[in-house]
Design a protein around this motif. Structure first.
Motif, PDB file in Angstrom:
ATOM      1  N   GLN A 202       9.037  20.063  41.703  1.00 25.40           N
ATOM      2  CA  GLN A 202       8.091  19.918  42.808  1.00 25.40           C
ATOM      3  C   GLN A 202       7.988  18.446  43.211  1.00 25.40           C
ATOM      4  O   GLN A 202       8.648  17.578  42.646  1.00 25.40           O
ATOM      5  CB  GLN A 202       6.724  20.479  42.400  1.00 25.40           C
ATOM      6  N   ALA A 203       7.119  18.178  44.206  1.00 19.38           N
ATOM      7  CA  ALA A 203       6.911  16.807  44.662  1.00 19.38           C
ATOM      8  C   ALA A 203       6.352  15.948  43.532  1.00 19.38           C
ATOM      9  O   ALA A 203       5.588  16.419  42.694  1.00 19.38           O
ATOM     10  CB  ALA A 203       5.962  16.789  45.863  1.00 19.38           C
ATOM     11  N   VAL A 230      20.042  10.080  46.955  1.00 11.20           N
ATOM     12  CA  VAL A 230      19.142  10.979  47.688  1.00 11.20           C
ATOM     13  C   VAL A 230      20.001  12.044  48.342  1.00 11.20           C
ATOM     14  O   VAL A 230      20.881  11.735  49.141  1.00 11.20           O
ATOM     15  CB  VAL A 230      18.328  10.211  48.754  1.00 11.20           C
ATOM     16  N   ARG A 231      19.772  13.292  47.992  1.00 12.11           N
ATOM     17  CA  ARG A 231      20.601  14.368  48.519  1.00 12.11           C
ATOM     18  C   ARG A 231      19.787  15.652  48.597  1.00 12.11           C
ATOM     19  O   ARG A 231      18.665  15.725  48.118  1.00 12.11           O
ATOM     20  CB  ARG A 231      21.842  14.564  47.645  1.00 12.11           C
ATOM     21  N   GLY A 232      20.378  16.677  49.207  1.00 12.62           N
ATOM     22  CA  GLY A 232      19.720  17.973  49.289  1.00 12.62           C
ATOM     23  C   GLY A 232      18.781  18.118  50.460  1.00 12.62           C
ATOM     24  O   GLY A 232      17.948  19.022  50.480  1.00 12.62           O
ATOM     25  N   SER A 233      18.888  17.226  51.464  1.00  6.92           N
ATOM     26  CA  SER A 233      17.998  17.310  52.621  1.00  6.92           C
ATOM     27  C   SER A 233      18.738  16.787  53.838  1.00  6.92           C
ATOM     28  O   SER A 233      19.724  16.053  53.714  1.00  6.92           O
ATOM     29  CB  SER A 233      16.729  16.486  52.379  1.00  6.92           C
ATOM     30  N   ASN A 234      18.272  17.180  55.031  1.00  4.68           N
ATOM     31  CA  ASN A 234      18.903  16.669  56.242  1.00  4.68           C
ATOM     32  C   ASN A 234      18.331  15.323  56.669  1.00  4.68           C
ATOM     33  O   ASN A 234      18.691  14.797  57.723  1.00  4.68           O
ATOM     34  CB  ASN A 234      18.765  17.670  57.395  1.00  4.68           C
ATOM     35  N   GLN A 235      17.423  14.749  55.867  1.00  2.48           N
ATOM     36  CA  GLN A 235      16.891  13.417  56.114  1.00  2.48           C
ATOM     37  C   GLN A 235      17.138  12.552  54.879  1.00  2.48           C
ATOM     38  O   GLN A 235      17.464  13.058  53.805  1.00  2.48           O
ATOM     39  CB  GLN A 235      15.392  13.466  56.432  1.00  2.48           C
ATOM     40  N   GLY A 236      16.947  11.243  55.022  1.00  4.39           N
ATOM     41  CA  GLY A 236      17.211  10.323  53.934  1.00  4.39           C
ATOM     42  C   GLY A 236      15.947   9.780  53.297  1.00  4.39           C
ATOM     43  O   GLY A 236      15.180  10.508  52.683  1.00  4.39           O
TER      44      GLY A 236
END
Length: 651
Positions: A202-203, A230-236
């Motif tokens: 979680q966060a 940082v990976r697993g998202s469409n943002q950085g």
């Protein structure tokens, strides 16, 4: 076989204990109805020896509900004694739990013992019923302790549930790769060392400083070489800082062992107002405001002519005055809107010790070697040391602040970093003075030479790499700081210089034409045949000298030598200037609001108009400013008219 019946008046000896294994030790002596004297004991009856029997143990809670029940098949020994362990028998169908599942919660527990001595059928009779006065903690399912629970030695807990605060003052080890699940908050007041992977599903919120001290190295193209991934998202990565952005707020800093090498920070007000584009936009808007002010003066004036009956005064139409005021207000609003937008939308600045923007350019010859600061030629999109017939003359960058056009992995050695914008160190042959233009030496050696702006020609101008911003007094090879390329000011300055040269040449040509014309006149008078030979007519004052003109010569007197004069108004005309009223200024403001609303087409309201709508004191002050501006424009135009001899009056 003799039938044995146990009655309630039998004397029973029972010993309860708790063994080290799972169970409760139980011993009892069985006595039959036939009396037999036992020394030291007042017992009536005989000991039941070597007799088979069944024993049933039942553990009851405080309200007589069965917690556990089991059966044993056994026999008495030669002394009539049975020795059993409660917990090792066969649970009956009435038992809700196993022995290890009994809830020893501190409430009263009772032990009921039933015995069947029949050899042919199971017929239980009550044997004993007693309170368990000692609780077997080693097998508690739940422990309720009102005081301190102290365990001096090792404890094996299969399932431990703690509903309140737990203080562990020693080491806690979770062995055998066993999982530890925390559904609530974990607070660690001291350092925590995790020797393996930490997975957080979680966060996560880190309230203090976070340092990643990872000993990972490797190739820059390998994602495993980086401590932070940082990976697993469409943002950085999102960075939010406290307060507003300025040059004291760093979003990111790049450091090495030699200190800070670059940073990403907010744009400061000083950087905004020193931006040339900011100056240009404000200058353009202020010029437009000045033009609107001049137009307002014209709107506040009227010209009238009188026919011998004294002064005749004709006032300008009120609509003209109001429109002129509206135009001034609109220009003021545009200046305010631009400055508010620019300051509230300050951007982000990337700062580095590098000073140029560069791009990777492929080499014409992949094996050719370049040095930082070399002057090179670009032709067809390829770079080489040769600058002859080059489309652009450029410089190899040493440490660019931005490097674009990144080549594919493994192909970097076939490209070179070429500076496009900014400042760059350039290799030159001295001497060089600041302000000189740097052009190639022409030897294809990557070295530049200096040319003074006063001596440069058009051919050299096409080869300029930039302008020197530092000096090199020696005559050897060295480095100077170079402003890349020619700025618009440089080009304008050179164009102006060329234009002045052309004008000087035109004046010289015009003077030569006059001299030749005078000579032709004299020769035509002395030699009658001169006119026939040259076609020059000496009697015609407007005759064109064929030697000094052509069919394409359409030159006229130099317009720059003429005096620029405005139309002169005759004395019977009078220009009258009228000071606007406060009502006309207020009407002009309202007209300006309508104009801006039409221009905005649904965008954000103009800041000046918002202020005028919400702040009465500001609105009164603004009206005074417009009135003062109108009076200044009237005075300026009035004084100009008086100097020109024009009749002018102020009302």
């Amino acid at each position: 076989m003799k039938r044995i019946v146990l009655t309630l008046y039998l004397i029973i000896l029972a010993i309860l204990g708790f063994g080290q294994s799972q169970g409760i030790s139980y011993q009892a002596i069985l006595i039959d109805e036939n009396p037999q004297q036992i020394p030291g004991l007042n017992i009536e009856g005989n000991v039941l020896v070597n007799h088979p029997l069944k024993v049933r143990f039942t553990i009851l809670d405080a309200v007589q509900t069965i917690d556990y029940q089991e059966e044993h098949s056994t026999s008495t020994d030669g002394g009539g004694m049975i020795s059993l362990v409660i917990g090792t028998g066969i649970p009956t169908a009435s038992s809700p739990f196993t022995f290890t599942e009994i809830d020893w919660d501190g409430t009263p527990k009772y032990l009921k013992v039933d015995i069947s001595t029949s050899e042919t059928e199971v017929f239980y009779v009550d044997f004993s019923y007693q309170l368990l006065t000692f609780v077997p903690y080693a097998y508690h399912k739940n422990i309720t302790a009102t005081g301190t629970l102290r365990v001096d030695d090792k404890s094996t807990l299969q399932d431990l549930t703690v509903e309140k605060t737990t203080n562990l003052e020693g080491n806690v080890a979770v062995n055998n790769r066993s999982k530890t699940a925390l559904s609530g908050t974990l607070t660690v007041d001291e350092s925590a060392t995790l020797k393996s992977t930490l997975d957080v599903a979680q966060a996560s919120n880190f309230k203090g400083q976070v340092t990643i001290d990872a000993d990972v190295n490797g190739d820059q193209a390998n994602v495993g070489s980086y401590p932070l991934r940082v990976r697993g998202s469409n943002q950085g990565i999102a960075v939010t800082v406290d307060g507003s952005r300025d040059n004291q707020t760093n979003f990111m800093v790049f450091m090495d062992q030699q200190g800070v090498q670059g940073r990403i920070e907010g744009e400061s007000i000083q950087e905004i107002i020193s931006d040339p584009w900011y100056y240009f936009e404000n200058a353009k808007l202020l010029v437009e405001t000045g033009v609107a002010g001049s137009n307002l003066a014209a709107a506040l004036s009227a010209s009238t002519v009188c026919a011998g009956l004294g002064a005749c005064v004709t006032a300008p139409p009120p609509s003209k005055i109001i429109f002129g005021i509206a135009q001034v207000v609109v220009r003021f609003a545009q200046v305010v809107a631009y400055n508010v937008f620019r300051h509230t939308n300050a951007g982000i600045v990337y700062k580095s010790k590098g000073a140029d923007y560069a791009e990777f350019i492929p080499k014409k010859n992949p094996s050719e070697r370049f040095l930082p600061g070399d002057i090179v030629g670009i032709k067809g999109g390829f770079v080489s040391r040769s600058t002859r017939d080059a489309e652009k003359v450029m410089v190899v960058s040493r440490r660019p602040i931005v490097l674009g056009n990144m080549p594919k992995e493994g192909e970097e050695n076939t490209y070179e970093k070429i500076a496009f914008i900014g400042q760059v160190e350039v290799r030159v042959e001295g001497p060089v003075n600041s302000g000189d233009y740097i052009i190639p030496s022409g030897r294809g050696d990557g070295v530049g030479v200096a040319v003074s702006p006063d001596e440069i020609n058009l051919e050299q101008l096409l080869q300029v790499a930039g302008v020197a911003w530092s000096d090199l007094q020696s005559e050897g090879i060295g480095y100077v700081n170079l402003a890349i390329g020619l700025s618009s000011n440089d080009a304008a300055r050179l164009s102006l210089k060329q234009e002045l040269r052309i004008k000087e040449q035109e004046k010289e040509i015009s003077s030569l034409k006059q001299q030749i014309t005078q000579m032709n006149k004299v020769l035509a008078q002395l030699l009658p045949s001169y006119a026939d030979l040259t076609g020059y007519d000496a009697s015609n004052e407007n005759s064109i000298d064929p030697l000094c003109s052509s069919s394409n010569d359409k030159s006229t007197p130099d317009q720059t030598d003429q005096i620029d004069t405005e139309p002169y108004l005759p004395g019977e005309y009078t220009v009258v200037y009228y000071t606007p009223t406060r009502e006309q200024i207020l009407e002009g403001i309202e007209m300006a609001k309508d104009i801006l609303q039409q221009q905005s087409k649904g965008s954000e309201p103009n800041p000046l108009m918002q202020k005028l709508n919400t702040d009465t004191n500001f609105k009164e002050s603004f009206v005074d400013e417009i009135l003062t501006l109108a009076q200044k424009e009237i005075d300026k135009n009035y004084q100009r008219d008086i100097k020109r001899g024009i009749n002018a009056e102020k009302y």
